[in-house]
Write a protein that holds these residues in place. Sequence first.
Motif, PDB file in Angstrom:
ATOM      1  N   ASP A   1      -5.578  23.391  15.737  1.00  0.00           N
ATOM      2  CA  ASP A   1      -5.624  23.245  17.199  1.00  0.00           C
ATOM      3  C   ASP A   1      -4.273  22.735  17.684  1.00  0.00           C
ATOM      4  O   ASP A   1      -3.674  21.860  17.045  1.00  0.00           O
ATOM      5  CB  ASP A   1      -6.703  22.237  17.627  1.00  0.00           C
ATOM      6  CG  ASP A   1      -8.100  22.806  17.631  1.00  0.00           C
ATOM      7  OD1 ASP A   1      -8.243  24.039  17.511  1.00  0.00           O
ATOM      8  OD2 ASP A   1      -9.055  22.011  17.763  1.00  0.00           O
ATOM      9  N   ARG A   2      -3.790  23.273  18.822  1.00  0.00           N
ATOM     10  CA  ARG A   2      -2.595  22.734  19.478  1.00  0.00           C
ATOM     11  C   ARG A   2      -3.084  21.668  20.448  1.00  0.00           C
ATOM     12  O   ARG A   2      -3.964  21.939  21.265  1.00  0.00           O
ATOM     13  CB  ARG A   2      -1.827  23.816  20.217  1.00  0.00           C
ATOM     14  CG  ARG A   2      -1.097  24.774  19.291  1.00  0.00           C
ATOM     15  CD  ARG A   2      -0.272  25.791  20.042  1.00  0.00           C
ATOM     16  NE  ARG A   2       0.656  25.195  20.988  1.00  0.00           N
ATOM     17  CZ  ARG A   2       1.901  24.803  20.693  1.00  0.00           C
ATOM     18  NH1 ARG A   2       2.358  24.954  19.477  1.00  0.00           N
ATOM     19  NH2 ARG A   2       2.674  24.277  21.608  1.00  0.00           N
ATOM     20  N   VAL A   3      -2.525  20.450  20.348  1.00  0.00           N
ATOM     21  CA  VAL A   3      -3.016  19.330  21.146  1.00  0.00           C
ATOM     22  C   VAL A   3      -1.896  18.680  21.944  1.00  0.00           C
ATOM     23  O   VAL A   3      -0.712  18.803  21.621  1.00  0.00           O
ATOM     24  CB  VAL A   3      -3.705  18.274  20.249  1.00  0.00           C
ATOM     25  CG1 VAL A   3      -4.976  18.822  19.644  1.00  0.00           C
ATOM     26  CG2 VAL A   3      -2.785  17.762  19.167  1.00  0.00           C
ATOM     27  N   LEU A   4      -2.302  17.967  22.977  1.00  0.00           N
ATOM     28  CA  LEU A   4      -1.408  17.222  23.851  1.00  0.00           C
ATOM     29  C   LEU A   4      -1.747  15.746  23.691  1.00  0.00           C
ATOM     30  O   LEU A   4      -2.920  15.360  23.761  1.00  0.00           O
ATOM     31  CB  LEU A   4      -1.622  17.676  25.292  1.00  0.00           C
ATOM     32  CG  LEU A   4      -0.752  17.086  26.371  1.00  0.00           C
ATOM     33  CD1 LEU A   4       0.689  17.534  26.179  1.00  0.00           C
ATOM     34  CD2 LEU A   4      -1.249  17.514  27.730  1.00  0.00           C
TER      35      LEU A   4
ATOM     36  N   PRO B   1       8.688  15.320  21.630  1.00  0.00           N
ATOM     37  CA  PRO B   1       7.647  16.246  22.072  1.00  0.00           C
ATOM     38  C   PRO B   1       6.291  15.547  22.138  1.00  0.00           C
ATOM     39  O   PRO B   1       6.011  14.640  21.354  1.00  0.00           O
ATOM     40  CB  PRO B   1       7.659  17.344  21.020  1.00  0.00           C
ATOM     41  CG  PRO B   1       8.346  16.774  19.849  1.00  0.00           C
ATOM     42  CD  PRO B   1       9.247  15.693  20.346  1.00  0.00           C
ATOM     43  N   ASP B   2       5.468  15.958  23.084  1.00  0.00           N
ATOM     44  CA  ASP B   2       4.141  15.383  23.238  1.00  0.00           C
ATOM     45  C   ASP B   2       3.055  16.399  22.903  1.00  0.00           C
ATOM     46  O   ASP B   2       1.924  16.281  23.342  1.00  0.00           O
ATOM     47  CB  ASP B   2       3.954  14.847  24.651  1.00  0.00           C
ATOM     48  CG  ASP B   2       4.218  15.883  25.721  1.00  0.00           C
ATOM     49  OD1 ASP B   2       4.570  17.020  25.382  1.00  0.00           O
ATOM     50  OD2 ASP B   2       4.067  15.547  26.903  1.00  0.00           O
ATOM     51  N   GLN B   3       3.429  17.409  22.125  1.00  0.00           N
ATOM     52  CA  GLN B   3       2.487  18.417  21.669  1.00  0.00           C
ATOM     53  C   GLN B   3       2.612  18.558  20.164  1.00  0.00           C
ATOM     54  O   GLN B   3       3.652  18.256  19.583  1.00  0.00           O
ATOM     55  CB  GLN B   3       2.786  19.775  22.313  1.00  0.00           C
ATOM     56  CG  GLN B   3       2.605  19.793  23.795  1.00  0.00           C
ATOM     57  CD  GLN B   3       2.925  21.166  24.373  1.00  0.00           C
ATOM     58  OE1 GLN B   3       2.987  22.158  23.648  1.00  0.00           O
ATOM     59  NE2 GLN B   3       3.137  21.219  25.670  1.00  0.00           N
ATOM     60  N   GLY B   4       1.532  19.031  19.548  1.00  0.00           N
ATOM     61  CA  GLY B   4       1.574  19.228  18.115  1.00  0.00           C
ATOM     62  C   GLY B   4       0.429  20.083  17.632  1.00  0.00           C
ATOM     63  O   GLY B   4      -0.423  20.505  18.409  1.00  0.00           O
ATOM     64  N   VAL B   5       0.427  20.305  16.323  1.00  0.00           N
ATOM     65  CA  VAL B   5      -0.606  21.111  15.674  1.00  0.00           C
ATOM     66  C   VAL B   5      -1.375  20.206  14.716  1.00  0.00           C
ATOM     67  O   VAL B   5      -0.776  19.463  13.933  1.00  0.00           O
ATOM     68  CB  VAL B   5       0.028  22.287  14.895  1.00  0.00           C
ATOM     69  CG1 VAL B   5      -1.025  23.078  14.145  1.00  0.00           C
ATOM     70  CG2 VAL B   5       0.803  23.175  15.838  1.00  0.00           C
ATOM     71  N   VAL B   6      -2.704  20.274  14.775  1.00  0.00           N
ATOM     72  CA  VAL B   6      -3.556  19.459  13.919  1.00  0.00           C
ATOM     73  C   VAL B   6      -3.521  20.020  12.495  1.00  0.00           C
ATOM     74  O   VAL B   6      -3.770  21.201  12.281  1.00  0.00           O
ATOM     75  CB  VAL B   6      -5.006  19.434  14.453  1.00  0.00           C
ATOM     76  CG1 VAL B   6      -5.915  18.666  13.505  1.00  0.00           C
ATOM     77  CG2 VAL B   6      -5.056  18.831  15.844  1.00  0.00           C
TER      78      VAL B   6
ATOM     79  N   VAL C   1      -6.804  19.831  24.239  1.00  0.00           N
ATOM     80  CA  VAL C   1      -6.524  20.924  23.319  1.00  0.00           C
ATOM     81  C   VAL C   1      -5.909  22.048  24.148  1.00  0.00           C
ATOM     82  O   VAL C   1      -6.447  22.419  25.194  1.00  0.00           O
ATOM     83  CB  VAL C   1      -7.806  21.421  22.610  1.00  0.00           C
ATOM     84  CG1 VAL C   1      -7.511  22.631  21.754  1.00  0.00           C
ATOM     85  CG2 VAL C   1      -8.412  20.316  21.785  1.00  0.00           C
ATOM     86  N   ILE C   2      -4.758  22.558  23.702  1.00  0.00           N
ATOM     87  CA  ILE C   2      -4.072  23.626  24.431  1.00  0.00           C
ATOM     88  C   ILE C   2      -4.574  24.948  23.898  1.00  0.00           C
ATOM     89  O   ILE C   2      -4.432  25.245  22.711  1.00  0.00           O
ATOM     90  CB  ILE C   2      -2.544  23.510  24.237  1.00  0.00           C
ATOM     91  CG1 ILE C   2      -2.059  22.149  24.723  1.00  0.00           C
ATOM     92  CG2 ILE C   2      -1.828  24.653  24.958  1.00  0.00           C
ATOM     93  CD1 ILE C   2      -0.637  21.846  24.346  1.00  0.00           C
ATOM     94  N   GLU C   3      -5.163  25.752  24.781  1.00  0.00           N
ATOM     95  CA  GLU C   3      -5.682  27.051  24.385  1.00  0.00           C
ATOM     96  C   GLU C   3      -4.695  28.130  24.834  1.00  0.00           C
ATOM     97  O   GLU C   3      -4.192  28.070  25.950  1.00  0.00           O
ATOM     98  CB  GLU C   3      -7.054  27.296  24.995  1.00  0.00           C
ATOM     99  CG  GLU C   3      -8.085  26.323  24.469  1.00  0.00           C
ATOM    100  CD  GLU C   3      -9.465  26.565  25.050  1.00  0.00           C
ATOM    101  OE1 GLU C   3      -9.623  27.529  25.828  1.00  0.00           O
ATOM    102  OE2 GLU C   3     -10.356  25.790  24.728  1.00  0.00           O
ATOM    103  N   GLN C   4      -4.449  29.079  23.960  1.00  0.00           N
ATOM    104  CA  GLN C   4      -3.523  30.166  24.283  1.00  0.00           C
ATOM    105  C   GLN C   4      -4.220  31.164  25.207  1.00  0.00           C
ATOM    106  O   GLN C   4      -5.297  31.634  24.892  1.00  0.00           O
ATOM    107  CB  GLN C   4      -3.061  30.876  23.000  1.00  0.00           C
ATOM    108  CG  GLN C   4      -2.320  29.977  22.042  1.00  0.00           C
ATOM    109  CD  GLN C   4      -1.023  29.418  22.629  1.00  0.00           C
ATOM    110  OE1 GLN C   4      -0.373  30.055  23.440  1.00  0.00           O
ATOM    111  NE2 GLN C   4      -0.668  28.214  22.225  1.00  0.00           N
ATOM    112  N   GLY C   5      -3.594  31.457  26.339  1.00  0.00           N
ATOM    113  CA  GLY C   5      -4.142  32.423  27.288  1.00  0.00           C
ATOM    114  C   GLY C   5      -3.847  33.839  26.858  1.00  0.00           C
ATOM    115  O   GLY C   5      -3.051  34.099  25.962  1.00  0.00           O
ATOM    116  N   GLU C   6      -4.510  34.764  27.497  1.00  0.00           N
ATOM    117  CA  GLU C   6      -4.302  36.186  27.155  1.00  0.00           C
ATOM    118  C   GLU C   6      -3.173  36.768  27.932  1.00  0.00           C
ATOM    119  O   GLU C   6      -2.813  36.441  28.972  1.00  0.00           O
ATOM    120  CB  GLU C   6      -5.581  36.951  27.454  1.00  0.00           C
ATOM    121  CG  GLU C   6      -6.689  36.502  26.519  1.00  0.00           C
ATOM    122  CD  GLU C   6      -7.963  37.304  26.757  1.00  0.00           C
ATOM    123  OE1 GLU C   6      -7.882  38.468  27.179  1.00  0.00           O
ATOM    124  OE2 GLU C   6      -9.015  36.744  26.520  1.00  0.00           O
TER     125      GLU C   6
END
Length: 98
Positions: free
Chosen positions: A63-66, A35-40, A93-98
């Motif tokens: 923060d969720r990051v790429l 995976p290329d995503q994670g949580v700080v 930084v991956i931001e959660q949309g609404e």
Amino acid sequence: MKLNPLHDRVVVRRTEPDTKTSSGIIIPDNVAEKPDQGVVLAVGAGRRTESGTLVPMSLNVNDRVLFGKFAGQIVKIKGEEMLILKEEEIYAVIEQGE
């Protein structure tokens, strides 16, 4: 044990990859990509410029990051794999949309 990164480094836990495609095909573990995503999990104080001023980090804990697939250094703490990355190795930084 608590891991406190130094300077402009962050500690990231990789998120688990999807084992099923959108069409329902199950991907075996030996074929799945890292995976290329994670949580700080932890953030250092920041980097210092040549004049000695501190430039604070633009990342925060949770923060969720790429990041790149082969970026950072893998460490194992209590049997759990984590990554130590420099701030410049994180793409977004991956931001959660609404």
